[in-house]
Motif scaffolding. Structure first.
Motif, PDB file in Angstrom:
ATOM      1  N   MET A  91     -20.120 -22.481 -22.748  1.00 52.07           N
ATOM      2  CA  MET A  91     -20.843 -21.971 -21.634  1.00 52.07           C
ATOM      3  C   MET A  91     -20.179 -21.164 -20.763  1.00 52.07           C
ATOM      4  SD  MET A  91     -21.997 -26.005 -20.113  1.00 52.07           S
ATOM      5  CE  MET A  91     -22.562 -25.311 -18.496  1.00 52.07           C
ATOM      6  N   VAL A  92     -18.741 -21.092 -20.640  1.00 53.51           N
ATOM      7  CA  VAL A  92     -17.928 -19.994 -19.818  1.00 53.51           C
ATOM      8  C   VAL A  92     -18.279 -18.783 -20.299  1.00 53.51           C
ATOM      9  CG1 VAL A  92     -15.935 -19.026 -19.044  1.00 53.51           C
ATOM     10  CG2 VAL A  92     -16.492 -21.633 -18.708  1.00 53.51           C
ATOM     11  N   GLU A  93     -18.085 -18.765 -21.902  1.00 52.77           N
ATOM     12  CA  GLU A  93     -18.259 -17.355 -22.741  1.00 52.77           C
ATOM     13  C   GLU A  93     -19.808 -16.908 -22.636  1.00 52.77           C
ATOM     14  OE1 GLU A  93     -17.199 -18.757 -26.492  1.00 52.77           O
ATOM     15  OE2 GLU A  93     -15.128 -19.110 -26.098  1.00 52.77           O
ATOM     16  N   MET A  94     -20.730 -17.874 -22.520  1.00 55.98           N
ATOM     17  CA  MET A  94     -21.955 -17.446 -22.404  1.00 55.98           C
ATOM     18  C   MET A  94     -22.494 -16.857 -21.213  1.00 55.98           C
ATOM     19  SD  MET A  94     -23.796 -20.372 -24.725  1.00 55.98           S
ATOM     20  CE  MET A  94     -25.321 -19.728 -24.492  1.00 55.98           C
ATOM     21  N   GLY A  95     -21.833 -17.009 -20.247  1.00 57.67           N
ATOM     22  CA  GLY A  95     -22.191 -16.955 -18.707  1.00 57.67           C
ATOM     23  C   GLY A  95     -23.173 -17.898 -18.136  1.00 57.67           C
ATOM     24  N   MET A  96     -23.142 -19.243 -18.487  1.00 53.14           N
ATOM     25  CA  MET A  96     -23.848 -20.140 -18.327  1.00 53.14           C
ATOM     26  C   MET A  96     -23.173 -21.294 -17.374  1.00 53.14           C
ATOM     27  SD  MET A  96     -27.032 -19.664 -19.612  1.00 53.14           S
ATOM     28  CE  MET A  96     -26.827 -18.423 -18.949  1.00 53.14           C
ATOM     29  N   CYS A  97     -22.077 -20.908 -16.936  1.00 54.03           N
ATOM     30  CA  CYS A  97     -21.214 -21.873 -16.095  1.00 54.03           C
ATOM     31  C   CYS A  97     -21.596 -21.630 -14.795  1.00 54.03           C
ATOM     32  CB  CYS A  97     -20.084 -21.938 -16.841  1.00 54.03           C
ATOM     33  SG  CYS A  97     -18.638 -22.961 -16.283  1.00 54.03           S
ATOM     34  N   ASP A  98     -21.232 -22.782 -14.010  1.00 57.68           N
ATOM     35  CA  ASP A  98     -21.131 -22.433 -12.326  1.00 57.68           C
ATOM     36  C   ASP A  98     -20.217 -23.763 -11.905  1.00 57.68           C
ATOM     37  OD1 ASP A  98     -22.429 -24.944 -12.656  1.00 57.68           O
ATOM     38  OD2 ASP A  98     -24.491 -24.278 -11.585  1.00 57.68           O
ATOM     39  N   ASN A  99     -19.979 -23.783 -10.752  1.00 55.77           N
ATOM     40  CA  ASN A  99     -19.018 -24.644 -10.119  1.00 55.77           C
ATOM     41  C   ASN A  99     -19.435 -26.283 -10.563  1.00 55.77           C
ATOM     42  OD1 ASN A  99     -17.326 -22.847  -8.562  1.00 55.77           O
ATOM     43  ND2 ASN A  99     -17.102 -24.356  -7.161  1.00 55.77           N
ATOM     44  N   LEU A 100     -20.850 -26.536 -10.562  1.00 54.47           N
ATOM     45  CA  LEU A 100     -21.136 -27.812 -11.039  1.00 54.47           C
ATOM     46  C   LEU A 100     -20.774 -28.217 -12.577  1.00 54.47           C
ATOM     47  CD1 LEU A 100     -22.737 -30.544 -10.503  1.00 54.47           C
ATOM     48  CD2 LEU A 100     -24.955 -29.040 -11.291  1.00 54.47           C
TER      49      LEU A 100
ATOM     50  N   CYS B 176      -7.852 -34.113 -15.502  1.00 49.84           N
ATOM     51  CA  CYS B 176      -8.527 -33.467 -14.461  1.00 49.84           C
ATOM     52  C   CYS B 176      -7.968 -32.400 -13.900  1.00 49.84           C
ATOM     53  CB  CYS B 176      -8.774 -34.726 -13.022  1.00 49.84           C
ATOM     54  SG  CYS B 176      -9.855 -36.075 -13.472  1.00 49.84           S
ATOM     55  N   PHE B 177      -6.536 -32.489 -13.676  1.00 50.16           N
ATOM     56  CA  PHE B 177      -5.773 -31.261 -13.344  1.00 50.16           C
ATOM     57  C   PHE B 177      -5.714 -30.299 -14.101  1.00 50.16           C
ATOM     58  CE2 PHE B 177      -4.422 -34.085 -10.016  1.00 50.16           C
ATOM     59  CZ  PHE B 177      -4.623 -33.498  -8.903  1.00 50.16           C
ATOM     60  N   GLU B 178      -5.751 -30.528 -15.707  1.00 46.63           N
ATOM     61  CA  GLU B 178      -5.999 -29.481 -16.580  1.00 46.63           C
ATOM     62  C   GLU B 178      -7.088 -28.600 -16.437  1.00 46.63           C
ATOM     63  OE1 GLU B 178      -5.223 -31.113 -20.412  1.00 46.63           O
ATOM     64  OE2 GLU B 178      -3.419 -31.969 -20.014  1.00 46.63           O
ATOM     65  N   VAL B 179      -8.193 -29.199 -16.496  1.00 44.66           N
ATOM     66  CA  VAL B 179      -9.305 -28.688 -16.141  1.00 44.66           C
ATOM     67  C   VAL B 179      -9.272 -27.746 -14.860  1.00 44.66           C
ATOM     68  CG1 VAL B 179     -12.019 -29.103 -15.962  1.00 44.66           C
ATOM     69  CG2 VAL B 179     -10.678 -30.308 -17.338  1.00 44.66           C
ATOM     70  N   LEU B 180      -8.955 -28.408 -13.821  1.00 45.72           N
ATOM     71  CA  LEU B 180      -8.971 -27.909 -12.450  1.00 45.72           C
ATOM     72  C   LEU B 180      -8.082 -26.585 -12.702  1.00 45.72           C
ATOM     73  CD1 LEU B 180      -9.466 -27.798  -9.438  1.00 45.72           C
ATOM     74  CD2 LEU B 180      -7.369 -29.194  -8.965  1.00 45.72           C
ATOM     75  N   ASN B 181      -7.206 -26.631 -13.427  1.00 44.81           N
ATOM     76  CA  ASN B 181      -6.260 -25.397 -13.417  1.00 44.81           C
ATOM     77  C   ASN B 181      -7.095 -24.167 -14.303  1.00 44.81           C
ATOM     78  OD1 ASN B 181      -4.097 -26.172 -12.060  1.00 44.81           O
ATOM     79  ND2 ASN B 181      -3.073 -27.134 -14.142  1.00 44.81           N
ATOM     80  N   ARG B 182      -7.705 -24.483 -15.271  1.00 45.89           N
ATOM     81  CA  ARG B 182      -8.745 -23.781 -15.933  1.00 45.89           C
ATOM     82  C   ARG B 182      -9.826 -23.098 -15.067  1.00 45.89           C
ATOM     83  NH1 ARG B 182      -9.594 -27.304 -20.410  1.00 45.89           N
ATOM     84  NH2 ARG B 182     -11.802 -26.359 -20.187  1.00 45.89           N
ATOM     85  N   MET B 183     -10.235 -23.805 -14.256  1.00 52.59           N
ATOM     86  CA  MET B 183     -11.313 -23.692 -13.331  1.00 52.59           C
ATOM     87  C   MET B 183     -10.662 -22.478 -12.327  1.00 52.59           C
ATOM     88  SD  MET B 183     -13.067 -26.173 -10.740  1.00 52.59           S
ATOM     89  CE  MET B 183     -14.451 -25.496  -9.539  1.00 52.59           C
ATOM     90  N   ILE B 184      -9.503 -22.526 -11.850  1.00 52.71           N
ATOM     91  CA  ILE B 184      -9.068 -21.649 -11.004  1.00 52.71           C
ATOM     92  C   ILE B 184      -8.879 -20.246 -11.672  1.00 52.71           C
ATOM     93  CG2 ILE B 184      -7.405 -21.103  -9.398  1.00 52.71           C
ATOM     94  CD1 ILE B 184      -7.412 -24.200  -8.718  1.00 52.71           C
ATOM     95  N   VAL B 185      -8.204 -20.616 -12.686  1.00 55.45           N
ATOM     96  CA  VAL B 185      -7.808 -19.203 -13.655  1.00 55.45           C
ATOM     97  C   VAL B 185      -9.217 -18.519 -13.981  1.00 55.45           C
ATOM     98  CG1 VAL B 185      -7.172 -18.387 -15.617  1.00 55.45           C
ATOM     99  CG2 VAL B 185      -5.743 -20.187 -14.791  1.00 55.45           C
ATOM    100  N   CYS B 186     -10.417 -19.203 -14.201  1.00 58.40           N
ATOM    101  CA  CYS B 186     -11.555 -18.483 -14.415  1.00 58.40           C
ATOM    102  C   CYS B 186     -12.449 -18.168 -13.146  1.00 58.40           C
ATOM    103  CB  CYS B 186     -12.445 -19.409 -15.325  1.00 58.40           C
ATOM    104  SG  CYS B 186     -12.065 -19.764 -16.893  1.00 58.40           S
ATOM    105  N   SER B 187     -11.564 -18.312 -12.145  1.00 58.72           N
ATOM    106  CA  SER B 187     -12.117 -17.556 -10.843  1.00 58.72           C
ATOM    107  C   SER B 187     -13.199 -18.558 -10.193  1.00 58.72           C
ATOM    108  CB  SER B 187     -12.776 -16.157 -10.791  1.00 58.72           C
ATOM    109  OG  SER B 187     -11.476 -15.177 -11.413  1.00 58.72           O
ATOM    110  N   TYR B 188     -13.215 -19.810 -10.549  1.00 63.32           N
ATOM    111  CA  TYR B 188     -14.243 -20.564  -9.743  1.00 63.32           C
ATOM    112  C   TYR B 188     -13.333 -21.574  -8.863  1.00 63.32           C
ATOM    113  CZ  TYR B 188     -17.545 -19.764 -13.527  1.00 63.32           C
ATOM    114  OH  TYR B 188     -18.331 -19.127 -14.388  1.00 63.32           O
TER     115      TYR B 188
END
Length: 625
Positions: free
Chosen positions: A298-307, A325-337
């Motif tokens: 979804m991130v690669e397709m641009g189909m991702c949002d905060n939700l 949870c924290f692993e996903v959270l770290n990736r979320m921040i790295v991806c500028s969300y």
């Protein structure tokens, strides 16, 4: 003059002049009344029109059917008093004015609008006897009323009658009722109308397709849903996001995740909501590895949002995988969300699941600092966890914050919090939190009030109990046996004996039974004030197995002293039938051989100390000797 007075709202003066006009019986009076009624209706003056109609009927003037229909139409449209509609119709019947189909439609509409569906159906059934045949508007009203009250058992029969009557379908009827049938899950009726609609070359609008596709998916008819979507696209209509979401959800319910992915690819869907639904489906099925991979896609397709990120973090948190949870959270921040309130809700849930409530409280305080609002489930999870780990002050802190944000807590969780606060002896804080609950629409039930009342009872704060009762009644909360018991205890403690007796009568009337301890306390208080006779009728309604020997003695003794000897004897007979022997005081009263000076001062609570067979036998032997 009458028209001007009516339009100005001067009802009394207007009524006076209408009566004068009727009394004068001038030529054209009936036409003038008709003109007045119709003019008032056109100007939204229903009360004025109704008044003219009423005076006209009393004077035996007979308005035309069209005038009556104008008045009925205005009453229904303006949602006037239902009784006014009935009044107009009754006056028509008394005047011998035969109703038209429009008249009966207005009556049916008024009945349906006030929830009187059975009465509306009865009028519908009797239309032919009144010389009228139902038209499309009639069926529209009846079917609408049936659906609104979910009376779908008779829906098919009404539809059959509609088609047999030869009523032609129109665009508005179909576009209104197909979605309505789908909302009550009557897919067969919805499809029937849909096919007839297409056969009549009527074009369904987007709401019809949306409702049918949603209903197909709800019933897991995925092929039909997908085919209808394709058919809709061929007509030139563009699907809405919720249509894609419904179909994806249907595939997920069937566990057909690959088919869902294929559907999104084939239809070239660019709606993030549909992708989030598939991600949610993976998580709900516990397929977190695939969910993680799909999120990256979804991130690669641009189909991702905060939700999207929050869906995965929340589901991992609910399963207690806080590290993930924290692993996903770290990736979320790295991806500028940026993490938001929903992210923190997910993390708080995760910490609660693994009993790290201190960490959850730290996150909550960060939320409070940012003035965010969490969801109700998170608040409930946090408060429940803090209560069970006896962190009551922190739980109260969370509740006060959520109440300030207008969020409500489940009654179960709120009662748990109140119980723990009362156990800590902080009853005033419990009362304060209950006021917060009222302002934030957190529901209280009898358990809530009982918990606080019991705590107040232990502190002998009877007046506060009665204040709480008034609040309980204002909020529409019903009394149960425990609440009645607490209140009667409190009233007795305040020597409000008559109020206690009246409350006891109400309790028995409501079908509740007082526990033996409280009943003894009440009867002792009544006896000490010579008021036992006040509750005789209620005592007769109580199951006899509830009454103990000591209670019988209190009742018999009290009634005898108060001069109600006949009632006292009845209770004595019941006591003897059970094989119980009266105590010394009661026996002495009945045989007239008791030491009244010694016994009068003996508290009723101590009567049981003298309830010994040897004492009673001794008295009898003395008398014989």
């Amino acid at each position: 003059m009458i028209l001007k007075l009516g339009l100005a709202g001067n009802l009394q003066e207007m009524e006076l002049f209408v009566h004068k006009m009727m009394k004068a019986a001038c030529l054209g009076t009936d036409e003038s009344c008709v003109l007045l009624i119709e003019s008032f209706c056109q100007n939204g003056k229903v009360q004025e029109a109704l008044l003219v109609f009423e005076i006209m009927s009393l004077a035996k003037y007979r308005p035309s059917i069209s005038t009556c229909n104008v008045l009925l139409s205005t009453l229904v449209k303006e949602r006037g008093d239902f009784q006014s509609v009935v009044f107009v119709y009754k006056e028509m019947v008394k005047a011998g004015i035969f109703p038209s189909v429009d008249t009966l439609n207005f009556l049916i509409e008024a009945l349906c609008g006030t929830g009187r569906i059975d009465a509306a159906l009865e009028q519908f059934r009797r239309m032919k006897k009144k010389g009228c045949s139902p038209n499309s508007r009639t069926f529209e009203l009846v079917i609408g009323g049936i659906c609104m009250q979910n009376r779908v058992d008779i829906l098919t029969k009404i539809l059959d009658e509609m088609f047999e009557a030869g009523c032609t379908l129109d665009h508005d009827f179909c576009n209104n009722f197909i979605p309505l049938f789908c909302r009550v899950n009557r897919l067969d009726e919805g499809l029937r109308l849909f096919r007839m609609m297409r056969g009549s070359d009527l074009l369904p609008d987007l709401s019809v397709y949306s409702a049918l596709i949603g209903c197909f998916c709800e019933n897991l008819w995925l092929d039909d849903g997908v085919n209808l979507l394709s058919e809709m696209i061929d007509t030139g209509l563009m699907p809405s996001a919720n249509m894609y979401v419904d179909i994806v959800n249907g595939f997920c319910k069937l566990g057909k995740f690959s088919e869902a992915m294929m559907f999104l690819d084939e239809k070239s869907v660019f709606e993030t909501a549909a992708y989030n639904s598939l991600l949610e489906g993976y998580c709900a099925a516990g397929r977190f590895f695939e969910a993680n991979g799909f999120l990256w896609k979804m991130v690669e397709m641009g189909m991702c949002d905060n939700l999207s990120w929050n869906i995965l973090i929340r589901r991992l948190g609910e399963e207690g995988h806080i590290g993930k949870c924290f692993e996903v959270l770290n990736r979320m921040i790295v991806c500028s969300y940026m993490p938001d309130d929903a992210t923190h809700s997910a993390l708080i849930i995760g910490h609660c699941k693994i009993c790290k409530h201190a960490n959850a409280v730290d996150l909550f305080r960060l939320v409070r600092l940012k003035e965010w609002c969490l969801d109700s489930a998170t608040y409930a999870e946090l408060i429940d966890g803090l209560c069970h780990t006896e962190k009551i002050q922190e739980a109260a802190e969370v509740f006060q914050y959520m109440s300030g944000k207008g969020c409500s807590l489940s009654t179960l969780s709120f009662n748990l919090l109140i119980e723990w606060i009362c156990l800590m002896g902080k009853v005033d804080e419990a009362i304060k939190l209950r006021s917060f609950a009222f302002s934030s629409r957190t529901s209280s039930n009898p358990v809530t009030y009982t918990t606080i009342m019991l705590a107040l009872c232990k502190l002998n704060r009877s007046k506060d109990i009665l204040v709480l009762l008034s609040q309980m009644l204002v909020e529409g909360c019903t009394l149960d046996a425990t609440v009645y018991s607490i209140l009667i205890h409190g009233l007795c403690a305040q020597n409000r004996i008559k109020d206690a007796a009246l409350l006891f009568d109400q309790m028995v009337s409501d079908g509740f039974v007082l526990d033996s301890e409280t009943l003894s306390k009440l009867l002792s208080s009544l006896a000490n004030h010579s008021q036992v006779h006040m509750v005789t009728d209620s005592l007769n309604k109580i199951p006899s197995e509830v009454l103990s020997p000591s209670i019988y003695n209190l009742v018999v003794n009290g009634l005898w002293k108060e001069g109600h000897k006949s009632e006292a004897c009845k209770f004595l007979d019941c006591m003897l039938e059970k094989g119980w022997v009266p105590d010394t005081i009661t026996h002495g009263l009945l045989i007239g051989n008791a030491d009244r000076e010694g016994m009068d001062g003996l508290p009723f609570e101590d009567a049981g100390l003298h309830d010994k067979v040897s004492n009673i036998l001794a008295e009898g032997l003395d008398e014989l000797s």
